[in-house]
Design a protein around this motif. Sequence first.
Motif, mmCIF file in Angstrom:
data_model
loop_
_atom_site.group_PDB
_atom_site.id
_atom_site.type_symbol
_atom_site.label_atom_id
_atom_site.label_comp_id
_atom_site.label_asym_id
_atom_site.label_seq_id
_atom_site.Cartn_x
_atom_site.Cartn_y
_atom_site.Cartn_z
ATOM 1 N N GLY A 200 0.846 -1.181 -0.072
ATOM 2 C CA GLY A 200 -0.020 0.047 -0.209
ATOM 3 C C GLY A 200 0.764 1.373 0.034
ATOM 4 N N ARG A 201 0.130 2.263 -0.100
ATOM 5 C CA ARG A 201 0.626 3.840 0.047
ATOM 6 C C ARG A 201 1.201 4.074 1.555
ATOM 7 N NH1 ARG A 201 2.641 6.212 -4.765
ATOM 8 N NH2 ARG A 201 1.194 5.561 -6.270
ATOM 9 N N HIS A 202 2.258 4.819 1.456
ATOM 10 C CA HIS A 202 2.721 5.120 2.934
ATOM 11 C C HIS A 202 2.955 6.689 3.063
ATOM 12 C CE1 HIS A 202 4.462 1.154 2.188
ATOM 13 N NE2 HIS A 202 3.986 1.013 3.290
ATOM 14 N N PRO A 203 2.883 7.447 4.385
ATOM 15 C CA PRO A 203 3.143 8.736 4.512
ATOM 16 C C PRO A 203 4.482 8.816 3.965
ATOM 17 C CG PRO A 203 2.766 7.494 6.548
ATOM 18 C CD PRO A 203 2.471 6.433 5.631
ATOM 19 N N ALA A 204 5.084 10.106 3.722
ATOM 20 C CA ALA A 204 6.230 10.261 3.379
ATOM 21 C C ALA A 204 7.061 11.525 3.781
ATOM 22 C CB ALA A 204 6.298 10.396 1.415
ATOM 23 N N VAL A 205 8.269 11.444 4.074
ATOM 24 C CA VAL A 205 8.965 12.704 4.386
ATOM 25 C C VAL A 205 10.199 12.990 3.519
ATOM 26 C CG1 VAL A 205 10.502 13.400 6.172
ATOM 27 C CG2 VAL A 205 8.387 12.095 6.867
ATOM 28 N N VAL A 206 10.246 13.981 2.985
ATOM 29 C CA VAL A 206 11.542 14.681 2.317
ATOM 30 C C VAL A 206 12.433 15.543 3.017
ATOM 31 C CG1 VAL A 206 12.119 15.891 0.235
ATOM 32 C CG2 VAL A 206 10.072 14.443 0.179
ATOM 33 N N PHE A 207 13.634 15.121 2.873
ATOM 34 C CA PHE A 207 14.712 15.890 3.703
ATOM 35 C C PHE A 207 15.701 16.494 2.804
ATOM 36 C CE2 PHE A 207 14.289 12.168 7.269
ATOM 37 C CZ PHE A 207 13.846 13.317 8.058
ATOM 38 N N ASN B 282 -2.092 27.185 2.093
ATOM 39 C CA ASN B 282 -1.857 25.798 2.106
ATOM 40 C C ASN B 282 -2.105 25.110 3.696
ATOM 41 O OD1 ASN B 282 -1.165 26.205 -0.586
ATOM 42 N ND2 ASN B 282 0.938 26.112 -0.380
ATOM 43 N N ARG B 283 -1.897 25.987 4.424
ATOM 44 C CA ARG B 283 -1.907 25.436 5.985
ATOM 45 C C ARG B 283 -1.310 23.918 6.273
ATOM 46 N NH1 ARG B 283 -5.820 27.843 8.820
ATOM 47 N NH2 ARG B 283 -6.325 26.299 10.232
ATOM 48 N N PRO B 284 -0.224 24.032 5.974
ATOM 49 C CA PRO B 284 0.709 22.812 6.542
ATOM 50 C C PRO B 284 0.847 22.841 8.146
ATOM 51 C CG PRO B 284 2.265 24.418 5.641
ATOM 52 C CD PRO B 284 0.852 25.002 5.331
ATOM 53 N N ALA B 285 1.120 21.755 8.707
ATOM 54 C CA ALA B 285 1.321 21.648 10.155
ATOM 55 C C ALA B 285 2.651 21.976 10.104
ATOM 56 C CB ALA B 285 0.975 20.265 10.814
ATOM 57 N N VAL B 286 3.093 23.130 11.177
ATOM 58 C CA VAL B 286 4.420 23.518 10.969
ATOM 59 C C VAL B 286 4.917 23.472 12.553
ATOM 60 C CG1 VAL B 286 5.954 25.560 10.731
ATOM 61 C CG2 VAL B 286 4.332 25.096 9.156
ATOM 62 N N LEU B 287 6.164 22.832 12.575
ATOM 63 C CA LEU B 287 7.089 22.623 13.926
ATOM 64 C C LEU B 287 8.166 23.164 13.507
ATOM 65 C CD1 LEU B 287 8.017 21.283 16.571
ATOM 66 C CD2 LEU B 287 8.645 19.457 15.401
ATOM 67 N N LEU B 288 8.611 24.372 14.454
ATOM 68 C CA LEU B 288 9.805 24.996 14.538
ATOM 69 C C LEU B 288 10.567 25.028 15.884
ATOM 70 C CD1 LEU B 288 7.988 28.467 13.684
ATOM 71 C CD2 LEU B 288 9.022 27.038 11.963
ATOM 72 N N ALA B 289 11.637 24.443 15.656
ATOM 73 C CA ALA B 289 12.676 24.113 16.801
ATOM 74 C C ALA B 289 13.838 25.032 16.498
ATOM 75 C CB ALA B 289 12.616 22.639 17.137
ATOM 76 N N ASN B 290 14.316 25.524 17.481
ATOM 77 C CA ASN B 290 15.686 26.501 17.259
ATOM 78 C C ASN B 290 16.464 26.484 18.657
ATOM 79 O OD1 ASN B 290 14.547 27.092 14.711
ATOM 80 N ND2 ASN B 290 16.317 28.731 14.827
ATOM 81 N N ASP C 81 3.922 11.819 13.032
ATOM 82 C CA ASP C 81 2.877 10.533 13.310
ATOM 83 C C ASP C 81 1.344 11.164 13.399
ATOM 84 O OD1 ASP C 81 4.594 8.546 13.066
ATOM 85 O OD2 ASP C 81 4.697 8.554 15.541
ATOM 86 N N ARG C 82 1.111 12.342 13.883
ATOM 87 C CA ARG C 82 -0.073 13.104 14.053
ATOM 88 C C ARG C 82 -0.667 13.462 12.873
ATOM 89 N NH1 ARG C 82 -4.460 12.986 14.479
ATOM 90 N NH2 ARG C 82 -5.852 14.261 15.225
ATOM 91 N N HIS C 83 0.241 14.403 12.279
ATOM 92 C CA HIS C 83 -0.290 15.032 11.068
ATOM 93 C C HIS C 83 -0.073 14.244 9.479
ATOM 94 C CE1 HIS C 83 -1.289 18.677 13.414
ATOM 95 N NE2 HIS C 83 -0.180 18.387 13.969
ATOM 96 N N LEU C 84 0.701 13.433 9.575
ATOM 97 C CA LEU C 84 0.944 12.416 8.160
ATOM 98 C C LEU C 84 0.208 11.147 8.541
ATOM 99 C CD1 LEU C 84 4.310 13.485 7.207
ATOM 100 C CD2 LEU C 84 2.312 14.365 6.333
ATOM 101 N N SER C 85 0.398 10.541 9.656
ATOM 102 C CA SER C 85 -0.278 9.327 9.955
ATOM 103 C C SER C 85 -1.460 9.030 10.471
ATOM 104 C CB SER C 85 0.860 8.235 10.686
ATOM 105 O OG SER C 85 2.087 8.163 9.801
ATOM 106 N N GLY C 86 -1.861 10.298 11.073
ATOM 107 C CA GLY C 86 -3.267 10.219 11.650
ATOM 108 C C GLY C 86 -3.157 9.642 13.267
ATOM 109 N N ILE C 87 -2.075 9.616 13.870
ATOM 110 C CA ILE C 87 -2.148 8.813 14.926
ATOM 111 C C ILE C 87 -2.331 9.881 16.079
ATOM 112 C CG2 ILE C 87 -0.608 7.666 16.645
ATOM 113 C CD1 ILE C 87 1.304 6.514 14.373
ATOM 114 N N SER D 161 10.171 15.060 18.913
ATOM 115 C CA SER D 161 9.024 15.902 18.869
ATOM 116 C C SER D 161 8.757 15.871 17.075
ATOM 117 C CB SER D 161 9.165 17.489 18.964
ATOM 118 O OG SER D 161 9.128 17.484 20.417
ATOM 119 N N VAL D 162 9.878 15.636 16.349
ATOM 120 C CA VAL D 162 9.683 15.673 14.879
ATOM 121 C C VAL D 162 8.748 14.552 14.563
ATOM 122 C CG1 VAL D 162 10.697 15.282 12.615
ATOM 123 C CG2 VAL D 162 11.704 16.931 14.399
#
Length: 521
Positions: free
Chosen positions: A55-62, A232-240, A296-302, A290-291
């Motif tokens: 099946g299809r999977h959630p994906a991350v691009v670095f 576009n309203r992506p879910a954005v995590l900022l960490a610095n 997991d929450r915003h791509l996998s729906g956990i 946190s990443v």
Amino acid sequence: MRRSRSLLTVVVLALVTWAAPAQAAAPTTGFRFIDITAPDGVVLKANVIEPTSPGRHPAVVFPASWSLNDLEYIAQANALAQGGYTVLSYTPRGWWASGGEIDTAGPKDIADVSRVLDWLVANTTADPSRIGMAGVSYGAGISLIASGHDSRVRAVAALSGWTDLVASLYGGDTRRLQSSALLVGSAALLGDTSDEFDAIIDDFYANRNIAGVKEFARIRSAGTYLSGINTNRPAVLLANGYGDTIFPPNQLVDFYGALAGPKRLEFAPGDHAIPELTGLIGLDNHVWTSVRRWFDRHLSGIANGIDTEPPVVLRSLTGGPVESYPNWAAASTSTRRYGLGEVNWLTGTGKLGGTATTGWSRRTWFNDDTVAAGGVVLLSNGLQALTGIPPTAWLPAVDRDNAAVWLGDEASSVVRIRGSATVHARFTPTERSGTVVAYLYDVDWGGTGRLITHAPVSWLNTAAGTARTVDIRLPATSWDLPAGHRLALVVDGHDGLYLDENGWLGSVLFSGQSWVDVPVR
């Protein structure tokens, strides 16, 4: 300049194997190295790893960081793939074995992101409706900007990134010396720079074509594309890190406040890319935890609760439990004003605290630097994250001819500083151009000051001999001043982190109605 990555591949894969946790994980395809052709024919080097489940999977691009390549994220990519994600990492154009010239997160880089996403959807099991992007530094900036241009990016984790490149280069109208030199030097060593990049850097150091340099930086700032990001309203995590000497934290605070979609902001001790560093070799790391939870929450729906937690997370520079707040403003409950009083002619020190007084003046020359300093880029604040020891200065040793010093009374109880302090200063310069640098210190009984935060401000080609009033917004911090310690403000004209505008005989005359506003909790 190109570099072979074969040896680096062996080293990184060995580190991944060494750092891999001893627990059951879902099988993956393993890493395969690929080429992706950009719209203009430039070939980008990349790698991809996928789960073997159907099946299809959630994906991350670095996208890789400045001066690094697509091997940077192998440990995290492997962990994500074992958790059910298709992961693609790539080397941006101009770096290492990728073709083209460095675009500094410009239009070509952003077009490359969309091409990478096209390849990802067409050639892997990635679900086109569940794609996220993440990166450190350069990768963070590219990811944020791309989320305003390509609506397929549904979640972003931007670590030690920037949102305002103009502020990063010219914060307080003061050019950054050490941070820019680090970036330019690594580009010369490991990348291919364009004629445009070389001309911009030359202009920056020559202090000419300032408007052109700022426009170059503006085009490469996520804040410029805020409208598109909010559409576009992506879910954005900022960490610095609080002490990021390349991308100071206030720009992240402002950008976070303007985001319309799901968002989270985390600050921790450390300099550029230090808080998340150990996670790059697969060690436990609070930022990468946190990443993973964010994706997991915003791509996998956990339903892991990260979206219901207070989204502003502060780890104090002075230790203690992690603090969370519903928004940035809630981190402080009030603002405490410390007035600047008359400077004693004998001690060269004024009182910090109480009502700001008038009828006094104090001349400060800028012939030499003082022991007050922001440290060394990456090193000083990086060591602070590991040791808890910030840059320090012994206040009695600060040359009162070349600095103005104000010292507060001993605190009767802990002063919990949360947020961005502001120095409101009135002075008259003798030169048309100049710079002042303001340092806020935590001073113990022996006179040793630990640097809480600092910032410069400059003026260029203005009227000499005319009074100026400036508000210097110091970088955001979380600091507990112990009972018995004192706050101190030091203002001088030189710091190795910056290219100041002071001439040899330049001076400023400080006068009344000046103060420091400190956000406290």
